[in-house]
Scaffold this motif. Structure first.
Motif, PDB file in Angstrom:
ATOM      1  N   ILE A   1       0.698  -1.197   0.241  1.00  8.66           N
ATOM      2  CA  ILE A   1      -0.015   0.019  -0.019  1.00  8.66           C
ATOM      3  C   ILE A   1       0.953   1.317  -0.027  1.00  8.66           C
ATOM      4  O   ILE A   1       0.288   2.360  -0.176  1.00  8.66           O
ATOM      5  N   LYS A   2       2.155   1.118   0.282  1.00 13.44           N
ATOM      6  CA  LYS A   2       3.004   2.408   0.099  1.00 13.44           C
ATOM      7  C   LYS A   2       2.955   3.167  -1.150  1.00 13.44           C
ATOM      8  O   LYS A   2       3.047   4.482  -1.165  1.00 13.44           O
ATOM      9  N   ASP A   3       2.425   2.288  -2.266  1.00 11.96           N
ATOM     10  CA  ASP A   3       2.120   3.225  -3.324  1.00 11.96           C
ATOM     11  C   ASP A   3       1.142   4.188  -3.566  1.00 11.96           C
ATOM     12  O   ASP A   3       0.840   5.199  -4.138  1.00 11.96           O
ATOM     13  N   ASN A   4       0.259   4.068  -2.259  1.00  8.97           N
ATOM     14  CA  ASN A   4      -0.708   5.232  -2.043  1.00  8.97           C
ATOM     15  C   ASN A   4      -0.210   6.127  -1.156  1.00  8.97           C
ATOM     16  O   ASN A   4      -0.899   7.006  -0.770  1.00  8.97           O
ATOM     17  N   ARG A   5       1.066   6.169  -0.834  1.00  7.45           N
ATOM     18  CA  ARG A   5       1.514   7.368   0.211  1.00  7.45           C
ATOM     19  C   ARG A   5       2.893   7.749  -0.721  1.00  7.45           C
ATOM     20  O   ARG A   5       3.660   7.001  -1.293  1.00  7.45           O
ATOM     21  N   LYS A   6       3.255   9.067  -0.257  1.00  7.41           N
ATOM     22  CA  LYS A   6       4.481   9.630  -0.898  1.00  7.41           C
ATOM     23  C   LYS A   6       5.509   9.509   0.377  1.00  7.41           C
ATOM     24  O   LYS A   6       5.354   9.941   1.305  1.00  7.41           O
TER      25      LYS A   6
ATOM     26  N   LYS B   1      -0.130   2.291   7.954  1.00  5.93           N
ATOM     27  CA  LYS B   1      -1.548   1.987   8.503  1.00  5.93           C
ATOM     28  C   LYS B   1      -2.274   3.016   8.818  1.00  5.93           C
ATOM     29  O   LYS B   1      -3.435   2.964   8.823  1.00  5.93           O
ATOM     30  N   TYR B   2      -1.530   3.885   9.596  1.00  8.37           N
ATOM     31  CA  TYR B   2      -2.318   5.122  10.573  1.00  8.37           C
ATOM     32  C   TYR B   2      -2.487   6.214   9.789  1.00  8.37           C
ATOM     33  O   TYR B   2      -2.716   7.193  10.343  1.00  8.37           O
TER      34      TYR B   2
ATOM     35  N   GLY C   1      -0.587  11.349  10.113  1.00 11.51           N
ATOM     36  CA  GLY C   1      -1.835  10.837  10.199  1.00 11.51           C
ATOM     37  C   GLY C   1      -2.634  11.432  11.683  1.00 11.51           C
ATOM     38  O   GLY C   1      -2.037  12.833  11.846  1.00 11.51           O
ATOM     39  N   SER C   2      -3.381  10.794  12.325  1.00  8.20           N
ATOM     40  CA  SER C   2      -3.964  11.283  13.382  1.00  8.20           C
ATOM     41  C   SER C   2      -3.108  11.478  14.544  1.00  8.20           C
ATOM     42  O   SER C   2      -3.456  12.112  15.741  1.00  8.20           O
TER      43      SER C   2
ATOM     44  N   THR D   1      -0.455  17.370  12.611  1.00  4.26           N
ATOM     45  CA  THR D   1      -0.761  16.206  12.889  1.00  4.26           C
ATOM     46  C   THR D   1       0.304  15.005  12.579  1.00  4.26           C
ATOM     47  O   THR D   1       1.240  15.301  11.703  1.00  4.26           O
ATOM     48  N   GLY D   2       0.067  14.062  13.411  1.00  9.05           N
ATOM     49  CA  GLY D   2       0.989  12.681  13.216  1.00  9.05           C
ATOM     50  C   GLY D   2       1.779  12.691  14.136  1.00  9.05           C
ATOM     51  O   GLY D   2       1.579  13.038  15.286  1.00  9.05           O
ATOM     52  N   ALA D   3       2.606  11.512  13.789  1.00  5.69           N
ATOM     53  CA  ALA D   3       3.620  11.306  15.025  1.00  5.69           C
ATOM     54  C   ALA D   3       5.148  11.124  14.200  1.00  5.69           C
ATOM     55  O   ALA D   3       5.403  11.069  13.083  1.00  5.69           O
TER      56      ALA D   3
END
Length: 165
Positions: free
Chosen positions: A24-29, A61-62, A88-89, A143-145
């Motif tokens: 799924i990394k392909d959906n993230r930069k 994932k998050y 992320g959140s 936002t995020g970690a």
């Protein structure tokens, strides 16, 4: 834990990790920022690759599709620091203190139709600490970690007595 410590180029270890992360990394930069072209740390590379795979997969994932995940590496004094940052959140303060404990999961949530067993970050902590380093998490603003761990930097000695031919 028996370690096979050797000097390793950080860029190579990060590249190896990225070749094994979730599809799924392909959906993230994913951005990689390394402060020095020849940044090296003493490590058991196969174990540190596993730490990075876990941190990167968690970031995937998050976060939502289209999100940016940054992997940063830099040296301060005798340590190399590697960060995995997401937008992320984020993680609640109450969970930050427990997130590296065995079997602890945030909200006992199901992600990607899989329930986490709460072992991944505990294993990361064990591996990093076995290397003499530490791992932590903090907020990524807005936002995020940001997960950060450190390893001993490779000490490179140049022999000034070498004879040039």
């Amino acid at each position: 834990m028996k370690l096979r410590i050797e000097p390793e180029v950080i860029e190579d270890v990060i590249d190896e990790s990225l070749s094994h992360v979730s599809r799924i990394k392909d959906n993230r930069k994913i951005k990689v920022n390394i402060s020095d072209d020849f940044l090296m740390a003493d490590m058991d590379a196969r174990l540190i690759v596993q730490v990075l795979i876990n941190l990167i997969n968690n970031a995937i994932k998050y976060t939502e599709d289209g999100s940016t995940i940054s992997i940063n590496a830099y040296q301060i004094k005798n340590n190399v620091y590697i960060e995995v940052c997401d937008n992320g959140s984020g993680i609640k303060d109450i969970d930050k203190n427990k997130i590296f404990e065995k079997f602890y999961t945030v909200n006992h949530s199901v992600v990607d139709s899989k329930k986490s067993m709460g072992l991944g970050l505990s294993l990361c902590k064990s591996i990093v600490e076995a290397h003499g380093g530490a791992i932590s998490v903090k907020d990524n603003h807005p936002t995020g970690a940001i997960f950060t761990f450190n390893l001993p930097a490779t000490k490179i000695t140049i022999n000034k007595n070498m004879v040039n031919c």
